[in-house]
Design a protein around this motif. Structure first.
Motif, PDB file in Angstrom:
ATOM      1  N   TYR A 181      47.818  38.279  41.296  1.00  0.00           N
ATOM      2  CA  TYR A 181      46.674  38.274  42.202  1.00  0.00           C
ATOM      3  C   TYR A 181      47.164  37.890  43.598  1.00  0.00           C
ATOM      4  CZ  TYR A 181      42.259  37.002  44.315  1.00  0.00           C
ATOM      5  OH  TYR A 181      41.186  36.929  45.162  1.00  0.00           O
ATOM      6  N   ARG A 219      43.343  37.512  47.816  1.00  0.00           N
ATOM      7  CA  ARG A 219      42.501  38.131  48.858  1.00  0.00           C
ATOM      8  C   ARG A 219      41.148  37.438  49.065  1.00  0.00           C
ATOM      9  NH1 ARG A 219      41.774  43.998  46.057  1.00  0.00           N
ATOM     10  NH2 ARG A 219      43.846  43.457  45.287  1.00  0.00           N
ATOM     11  N   CYS A 220      40.660  36.699  48.044  1.00  0.00           N
ATOM     12  CA  CYS A 220      39.382  35.981  48.217  1.00  0.00           C
ATOM     13  C   CYS A 220      39.589  34.519  48.642  1.00  0.00           C
ATOM     14  CB  CYS A 220      38.562  36.010  46.927  1.00  0.00           C
ATOM     15  SG  CYS A 220      38.064  37.658  46.416  1.00  0.00           S
ATOM     16  N   CYS A 267      36.040  34.140  43.301  1.00  0.00           N
ATOM     17  CA  CYS A 267      36.745  35.412  43.485  1.00  0.00           C
ATOM     18  C   CYS A 267      35.921  36.505  42.809  1.00  0.00           C
ATOM     19  CB  CYS A 267      38.130  35.305  42.860  1.00  0.00           C
ATOM     20  SG  CYS A 267      38.965  36.880  42.560  1.00  0.00           S
ATOM     21  N   GLU A 268      35.677  37.565  43.534  1.00  0.00           N
ATOM     22  CA  GLU A 268      34.848  38.615  42.936  1.00  0.00           C
ATOM     23  C   GLU A 268      35.655  39.841  42.500  1.00  0.00           C
ATOM     24  OE1 GLU A 268      31.894  39.723  45.756  1.00  0.00           O
ATOM     25  OE2 GLU A 268      33.324  40.560  47.192  1.00  0.00           O
ATOM     26  N   CYS A 269      36.983  39.710  42.508  1.00  0.00           N
ATOM     27  CA  CYS A 269      37.821  40.868  42.168  1.00  0.00           C
ATOM     28  C   CYS A 269      37.789  41.158  40.669  1.00  0.00           C
ATOM     29  CB  CYS A 269      39.264  40.599  42.578  1.00  0.00           C
ATOM     30  SG  CYS A 269      39.431  40.229  44.327  1.00  0.00           S
TER      31      CYS A 269
HETATM   32 ZN    ZN Z   1      39.370  38.015  44.616  1.00  0.00          ZN
END
Ligand code: ZN
Length: 322
Positions: free
Chosen positions: A150, A153-154, A138-140
Motif C-alpha cells: 500500500y 495515498r490516504c 483508508c477508502e482504497c
Molecule cells: Zn487508501
C-alpha cells in the motif's frame, strides 16, 4: 536444502541412528530456551475456515514438541477474525480432530479463547495505537491498491472513520532485524514490503496482522511457532507490537511446510491430506502424526508417533535405532 536433508537421513541410517539433530528442521533447544523471555508460552492458533489437514499436524508437532521439550505451555486460540470465511462447524471439527490426535492445550480450551468473543480488546488496542502512531481511515479497495504494498495515498487525507472505510497505521522506515530459531538472522523492511498496515478492513473486520499481534501481546505469547509461509509477516508484527507497547518481541520459529504433488502449500480442501479423511480410512492418531512428521523429514516414513511423545523429535540427544 532438500538434498542436504536427504544426505543427513542417509548418514543416520548408516550409523544405525533413527534421529539426529538437523539444524534445518530442529532448533537448538538450549539457545532457544536462553532467547525466549520466561515464561515460555507458545500457541496453536488455527482458523476455522476449513478442516484440519497434515499441515496443521506438522504445526502441532512443532508447537507441542518444542513446548514440552522446554517445559513451556501451549495456548489454544481460535483465530476467527475473518467473520466471512469462519464457520462454527469447522470450529467444532478442528477441536474434535485435535482431541482425537491427542494434542492437549494447557489453556485456551475451557473456556475457549476465540477472537470473535472479545471485539473490545481490539477496539482498546486500536485506541492505544492512536496515542503512539498515525492511525487513519483508508477508502482504497484491493483493486485500487493493485498489489501487496500500500503506497499510503490516504495517509494525509484526513478521512473520517466510517462504514466502508478501512483503518491503517503508518509504519516507520526502519529495518527490522530478528533471529528466527530455525532460519537464523533475518532482515525485513515492512514499509517496503507492505506499506502502512491495515488494522481493520473495509467490511469492519480486524485483520490477521493486527488481531494476532494484539493477542500475542495480551496472552503473553513468548514463542511463535508457525509455518514458513508466514515469515514475511514477522517484521511488520514486531513493528506493530512495539507500537502497541510490547517491550520484548516474541521469538519466532518458522518451520518447513508440507507441499502437495504440484509443489503448492496444502490448501483447506485437503483431499487425501485431511485429518478426517485419514481417520475415515482407519488410520490411528499416531499413524497420522507419523505421516505428518515424515512429510517434513523429521522421521523416516512408517513411524507412528503418539502426541505425548512428540517432544522426543526435538530433544537434543541421539536416540538409538530399532
Ligand atoms: Zn487508501
Amino acid at each position: 536444502m532438500r538434498d542436504r536433508r536427504k544426505w543427513i537421513v542417509r548418514t543416520e541410517k548408516r550409523n544405525h541412528v533413527s534421529l539426529i539433530i538437523n539444524p534445518l528442521l530442529r532448533p537448538h533447544l538450549t539457545t532457544l530456551a536462553a532467547t525466549v523471555t520466561a515464561p515460555l508460552i507458545t500457541r496453536f492458533a488455527p482458523s476455522p475456515t476449513g478442516y484440519l489437514h497434515l499441515g496443521h499436524v506438522v504445526n502441532a508437532i512443532y508447537v507441542w514438541g518444542i513446548a514440552r521439550a522446554l517445559n513451556g505451555r501451549v495456548l489454544l486460540r481460535v483465530e476467527d477474525h475473518d467473520r466471512i470465511r469462519c464457520r462454527p462447524e469447522y470450529e467444532a471439527a478442528l477441536l474434535e480432530d485435535l482431541a482425537w490426535l491427542g494434542f492437549e492445550p494447557d489453556f485456551g480450551l475451557e473456556p475457549l479463547l476465540r477472537q470473535s468473543d472479545t471485539p473490545f480488546v481490539y477496539e482498546q488496542a486500536l485506541e492505544g495505537l492512536r496515542a503512539t502512531a498515525h492511525v487513519y481511515a483508508c477508502e482504497c479497495s484491493r483493486k485500487d491498491i493493485g498489489g501487496e504494498r500500500y503506497d499510503g495515498r490516504c495517509r494525509g487525507r484526513g478521512l473520517k472513520v466510517a462504514t466502508g472505510r478501512g483503518i491503517r497505521v503508518q509504519l516507520g522506515n526502519d529495518m527490522e532485524k530478528f533471529e528466527d530459531a530455525l532460519l537464523g538472522r533475518l532482515f525485513q523492511l515492512p514499509a517496503e514490503q507492505c506499506g502502512d498496515l491495515l488494522v481493520r478492513d473495509r467490511d469492519g473486520h480486524w485483520t490477521y496482522q493486527f488481531a494476532v499481534t494484539v493477542d500475542d501481546l495480551r496472552q503473553n505469547v513468548t514463542l511463535v511457532i508457525r509455518g514458513a509461509d508466514l515469515v514475511s509477516s514477522t517484521g511488520r508484527q514486531i513493528f506493530l507490537a512495539r507500537m502497541l507497547g510490547r517491550r520484548n518481541a516474541p521469538v519466532f520459529l518458522h518451520h518447513p511446510l508440507i507441499h502437495d504433488d504440484l509443489g503448492e502449500k496444502l490448501s483447506k480442501s485437503a483431499g487425501d491430506t485431511g485429518v478426517r479423511e485419514l481417520r475415515s480410512r482407519g488410520l490411528s492418531a499416531p499413524e497420522v502424526i507419523g505421516i505428518a512428521a515424515a512429510r517434513v523429514g523429521l522421521v523416516d516414513p512408517g513411524m507412528p508417533i503418539h502426541a505425548s511423545e512428540v517432544s522426543r523429535l526435538f530433544e537434543q540427544r541421539v536416540l538409538p535405532g530399532p
